[in-house]
Design an enzyme around this catalytic site. Structure first.
Site, PDB file in Angstrom:
ATOM      1  N   VAL A 516       6.926  12.594  99.971  1.00 60.79           N
ATOM      2  CA  VAL A 516       7.422  13.965 100.144  1.00 60.79           C
ATOM      3  C   VAL A 516       6.446  14.731 101.033  1.00 60.79           C
ATOM      4  O   VAL A 516       5.310  14.313 101.243  1.00 60.79           O
ATOM      5  CB  VAL A 516       7.607  14.677  98.784  1.00 60.79           C
ATOM      6  CG1 VAL A 516       8.586  13.929  97.924  1.00 60.79           C
ATOM      7  CG2 VAL A 516       6.277  14.846  98.054  1.00 60.79           C
ATOM      8  N   HIS A 517       6.902  15.865 101.529  1.00 60.91           N
ATOM      9  CA  HIS A 517       6.062  16.627 102.458  1.00 60.91           C
ATOM     10  C   HIS A 517       4.740  17.060 101.822  1.00 60.91           C
ATOM     11  O   HIS A 517       3.695  17.028 102.463  1.00 60.91           O
ATOM     12  CB  HIS A 517       6.813  17.861 102.951  1.00 60.91           C
ATOM     13  CG  HIS A 517       7.945  17.534 103.874  1.00 60.91           C
ATOM     14  ND1 HIS A 517       7.769  16.840 105.049  1.00 60.91           N
ATOM     15  CD2 HIS A 517       9.272  17.812 103.789  1.00 60.91           C
ATOM     16  CE1 HIS A 517       8.936  16.701 105.651  1.00 60.91           C
ATOM     17  NE2 HIS A 517       9.865  17.277 104.917  1.00 60.91           N
ATOM     18  N   LEU A 518       4.766  17.444 100.562  1.00 63.01           N
ATOM     19  CA  LEU A 518       3.531  17.889  99.915  1.00 63.01           C
ATOM     20  C   LEU A 518       2.525  16.753  99.808  1.00 63.01           C
ATOM     21  O   LEU A 518       1.317  16.984  99.868  1.00 63.01           O
ATOM     22  CB  LEU A 518       3.827  18.481  98.532  1.00 63.01           C
ATOM     23  CG  LEU A 518       2.607  19.049  97.800  1.00 63.01           C
ATOM     24  CD1 LEU A 518       1.979  20.201  98.570  1.00 63.01           C
ATOM     25  CD2 LEU A 518       2.966  19.506  96.388  1.00 63.01           C
ATOM     26  N   HIS A 612       5.903  15.703 112.621  1.00 62.87           N
ATOM     27  CA  HIS A 612       6.250  16.105 111.250  1.00 62.87           C
ATOM     28  C   HIS A 612       7.006  17.434 111.250  1.00 62.87           C
ATOM     29  O   HIS A 612       7.971  17.609 110.500  1.00 62.87           O
ATOM     30  CB  HIS A 612       4.975  16.223 110.406  1.00 62.87           C
ATOM     31  CG  HIS A 612       5.231  16.166 108.938  1.00 62.87           C
ATOM     32  ND1 HIS A 612       4.228  15.977 108.019  1.00 62.87           N
ATOM     33  CD2 HIS A 612       6.376  16.278 108.212  1.00 62.87           C
ATOM     34  CE1 HIS A 612       4.742  15.985 106.800  1.00 62.87           C
ATOM     35  NE2 HIS A 612       6.039  16.153 106.901  1.00 62.87           N
TER      36      HIS A 612
END
Length: 852
Positions: A516-518, A612
């Site tokens: 995930v992005h986090l 990203h």
């Protein structure tokens, strides 16, 4: 009644078959583009996660791995393609940003030092350290010591890198050899040895171009003229990367006491030593490029040494001490650098310059030059065994050279030297001295005794140890008061947490995956992170002191002092390699995430600074475009009416895999859409309410509100509800009287794809009653972890990156909520009533399991 009939939806006449196929093809193309975008997005995020793991320095970055950077670029390009297919070229300017970013990556990776044009041979009298690109560090440093420091070095000349280039091109070896090296593994020694032999044989059998060989012979003739006789030489490697950032110590060949007629042959053998198994292993583990393997060669007059050795201008084990070390052997220095004999060792203080320690073991044999060439080992005469090879004055004289060279280069030096039979000293080589200052550490204990482990499950996203007080983040507003050094604890992941990354000592969530992005942001900031604990927000308390062991996946109660020593990051073995540094720089164009908040005015293509950013922007906009699919329903699309025992006229449009077979009557058992089935389960689990009992004020409010509704809206009241479905996807537009709900969901196996978006608008009651229903719905949505945005009587809520099983439960709740709140605004005459209904729904119908 007549008005209601007039407003009631009437099915359109069936369209011709070819038109039906045309409309269906349009929808299928859009949906398949969306599905492909999700697939490419996952590939990109997985590659980014892998790259960031490699960024820890624990893994070897080799040239084939760098090719994954090019692969990630291709995948991001496909994401941009698919977004534009979905949006009908609405985001064409995203290509400009992609091309700019990708061209920078390509330009950086393609950087290659060009070998400068020069003479094929250059005498050492003309060489300085500025000539490393032509002659390599070893030759350049020897010329620097000779010409700038005026310290004695042997006479001779260097054969340039330009000569190497000419030799390789003349024999068409460059591409042939590089192709073999690129694919050559270093973990299979049999293959490595075999290929190494093949490459060396190709070099040795190759022809030296006539103009190069002529210059070599002319250069030697000048030495002959200077000495007035035939002199033996040493033919030594000076690769462009040798003795600089990378030592390549002992990797390449040196030939001693070479007669002039063998210089060309030894020259080829030194070039061939670029491809010995150990040299190949060294360059690959240092992350170097095949094109960087370039050889210059030094040809220096042979010093028939009485004694030789190595000196360190600093003690590498104690660099802060004011000492230097000199090692000595009798005869040629080859025995000392190869470790054949135990040398004499002298430790000197620098201020004042004095010998403070000496060790003189008995040397039994030594290496000497033969008159006709080559070298031989001879026994050491008995009368000098166990006696010092050099006087104290000679030792100090060498030490003064070492100090002068260190001062010149402004760094500790590793220096080779020799003293001839007439007692004259010569410096043969100098290079930076490798000094390691970090001490090794013990393994982190799996379980520290005496401390309570609160949580011992989850996914380790970023390794490390973190200490601090738990701070539970439930809303975006909680981030505003995030304390310095706290451990961020949250139900789910969110890129919005980036705002406190500089404060957080660790991160823990109930749900989330490694891609995930986090997760990317956590690794970028190197914050110890554990996702998917399932229970962190339930077990941990605000302000509770905890220790996060993101190495063994344990969360302890209290501050575990025994783990403090492991909290500092260790220097990883591959971080110093050239290719790693290139990789690290290139990743700045790939991994950082700057577009965090879709509501930010900078959430636009022109503000995408990394790949990203592009994937984040494209994923967000793709979801928004698919959400609008219900507004774009072609009139000719075939739909099938659902028969499910609910008082709702619902038609389904299958995008692929949503309906089993071709049923005459579409009942729930023929539906294979995971998302729709979960929502339908909620719709049929409650008894649908009849007409609500409305007080006089509420009735008058409804009449007034109806009168205020535009005609175009009234015409849509009686329209049927419909849903696009596939096996994982649902986009359901529901008309219930005066309000519209749209529920879009994707529930697949990959957590990064999964989301639910809920949109709600309208109602027939007065404004204050509609707003009370909106409050009830929004608060319940927050209870099940939705990010909720409310504007007047409009709700726009979303939840992303949950497991399929969790989203199915939430969709079922939304189904029950849809039934429960039907016409509920009409009876919400005060806030107390709103609270009562909210509590009733939570008590009776909000049934969400905690993942274990």
């Amino acid at each position: 009644m007549r008005l209601w009939k007039q407003l009631s939806g009437i099915l359109r006449k069936p369209a011709p078959r070819e038109e039906i196929e045309s409309g269906r093809a349009f929808l299928l193309k859009k949906f398949h583009s969306f599905h492909e975008l999700l697939s490419q997005n996952n590939s990109v995020l997985e590659l980014m996660a892998d790259m960031e793991e490699k960024l820890s320095g624990e893994f070897l970055i080799d040239r084939p791995y760098i090719n994954t950077i090019m692969a990630i670029g291709e995948n991001v390009r496909k994401i941009v393609d698919k977004l534009n297919e979905i949006s009908e070229e609405k985001y064409h300017n995203l290509y400009d940003r992609f091309n700019m970013i990708y061209s920078e990556i390509e330009r950086f990776l393609a950087r290659r030092k060009e070998i400068p044009v020069s003479s094929y041979t250059i005498p050492f009298d003309e060489i300085t350290r500025e000539m490393t690109d032509s002659l390599g560090n070893k030759n350049a440093n020897l010329g620097e010591v000779r010409n700038h420091l005026r310290i004695p070095t042997p006479e001779g000349f260097a054969i340039s890198a330009f000569a190497f280039k000419r030799f390789m091109e003349h024999n068409e070896l460059v591409e042939r050899i590089n192709k073999v090296l690129f694919k050559l593994p270093v973990d299979n020694l049999d293959v490595l040895n075999s290929k190494s032999r093949e490459l060396q044989e190709q070099i040795i059998k190759a022809e030296i171009p006539y103009d190069i060989e002529r210059e070599i012979r002319n250069a030697y003739s000048r030495l002959y003229d200077k000495y007035g006789k035939k002199v033996m030489v040493s033919v030594r490697s000076s690769a462009l990367l040798e003795d600089g950032e990378f030592s390549f110590a002992g990797q390449y060949s040196t030939f001693l006491n070479v007669p002039p007629d063998l210089i060309p042959q030894r020259y080829k053998e030194v070039i061939a030593s670029l491809f010995t198994p150990r040299a190949i292993f060294y360059y690959k583990t240092k992350g170097l490029h095949e094109y960087e393997m370039v050889m210059s060669v030094g040809v220096v007059v042979m010093i028939d040494a009485k004694a030789a050795g190595v000196m360190y201008s600093r003690d590498p084990n104690n660099p802060k001490a004011d000492t230097l070390i000199i090692s000595v052997v009798r005869g040629l220095g080859k025995y000392i650098v190869e470790g054949v004999v135990t040398p004499e060792t002298y430790v000197l203080s620098i201020h004042p310059l004095e010998i403070i320690k000496r060790t003189v073991p008995e040397q039994k044999s030594m290496l000497i030059c033969r008159p006709d060439g080559e070298v031989e080992e001879v026994p050491l005469p008995e009368e000098i065994k166990g006696k010092p090879s050099l006087s104290d004055e000679q030792i100090k004289s060498l030490a003064e050279y070492a100090i002068a060279i260190e001062n010149h280069y402004k760094s500790p030096q590793d220096i080779e030297w020799a003293i001839d039979k007439d007692g004259r000293p010569y410096i043969l080589q100098t290079r930076p001295l490798m000094i390691l200052t970090r001490e090794p550490t013990r393994p982190v204990p799996i379980h520290v005794a005496g401390y309570n482990i609160l949580i011992d499950k989850g996914i380790i996203v970023c390794k490390g140890i973190g200490f601090g007080k738990a701070y539970i983040v439930r809303t975006e507003e909680d981030l505003e008061n995030f304390p310095e050094g706290a451990v961020l604890v949250a139900k789910h992941t969110s890129t919005k947490y980036v705002t406190v990354m500089n404060k957080a000592s660790a991160i823990i969530t109930d749900v989330g995956g490694t891609t995930v992005h986090l997760a990317t942001i956590a690794r970028e900031f190197q914050i110890p992170t554990i996702f998917d604990t399932g229970v962190a927000t339930v077990i941990l308390r605000n302000g509770q002191e905890i220790t996060v062991d993101a190495i063994n996946c344990n969360i302890y109660e209290g501050h575990v002092k025994e783990l403090e020593e492991f909290a500092e990051k260790k220097e990883e073995p591959f971080k110093g390699t050239r290719l790693f540094k290139t990789f690290e720089k290139v990743l700045r164009w790939i991994v950082p995430l700057n577009l965090v908040d879709p509501e930010d005015e900078r959430f636009k293509p022109e503000f995408c600074e990394t790949l990203h950013d592009i994937t984040r922007f494209a994923h967000q906009k793709a979801m928004q475009e698919m959400f609008k699919i219900s507004e774009e329903l072609p009139e000719d699309v075939e739909r099938i009416r659902l028969v499910a025992g609910i008082p709702l006229l619902v038609y389904l449009i299958d995008l692929g895999g949503g309906i089993k077979g071709a049923p005459q009557k579409l009942t729930p058992e023929y539906i294979s859409s995971v998302s729709f089935n979960a929502f339908l389960k909620g719709l049929i689990s409650l008894e649908w309410p009849g007409p609500r009992h409305v007080d006089v004020k509420g009735f008058l409010g409804m009449i007034a509100e109806t009168a205020a509704i535009p005609e175009v809206e009234l015409e849509r009241i009686g329209e049927e509800s419909f849903s696009f479905i596939s096996r994982e996807y649902m986009n359901f537009s529901i008309r219930l009287g005066y309000h519209l709900s749209v529920i879009e969901a994707y529930t697949g196996e990959n957590i990064n794809d999964n989301y639910i978006r809920f949109f709600f608008k309208g109602g027939g009651a007065s404004r204050e009653r509609r707003l009370r229903r909106v409050k009830l719905i929004s608060e319940i949505l927050k209870k099940i972890d939705f990010d909720v945005k409310v504007t007047e009587d409009v709700i726009d809520a979303i939840i992303t990156k949950y497991k399929k099983s969790q989203l199915k439960e939430k969709l079922e709740v939304l189904g029950r909520l849809t039934v429960y709140t039907k016409q509920l605004d009409a009876i919400m005459h005060d806030d107390a009533t709103t609270e009562l209904h909210m509590e009733e729904f939570i008590r009776e119908h909000l049934k969400i399991k905690v993942e274990s």
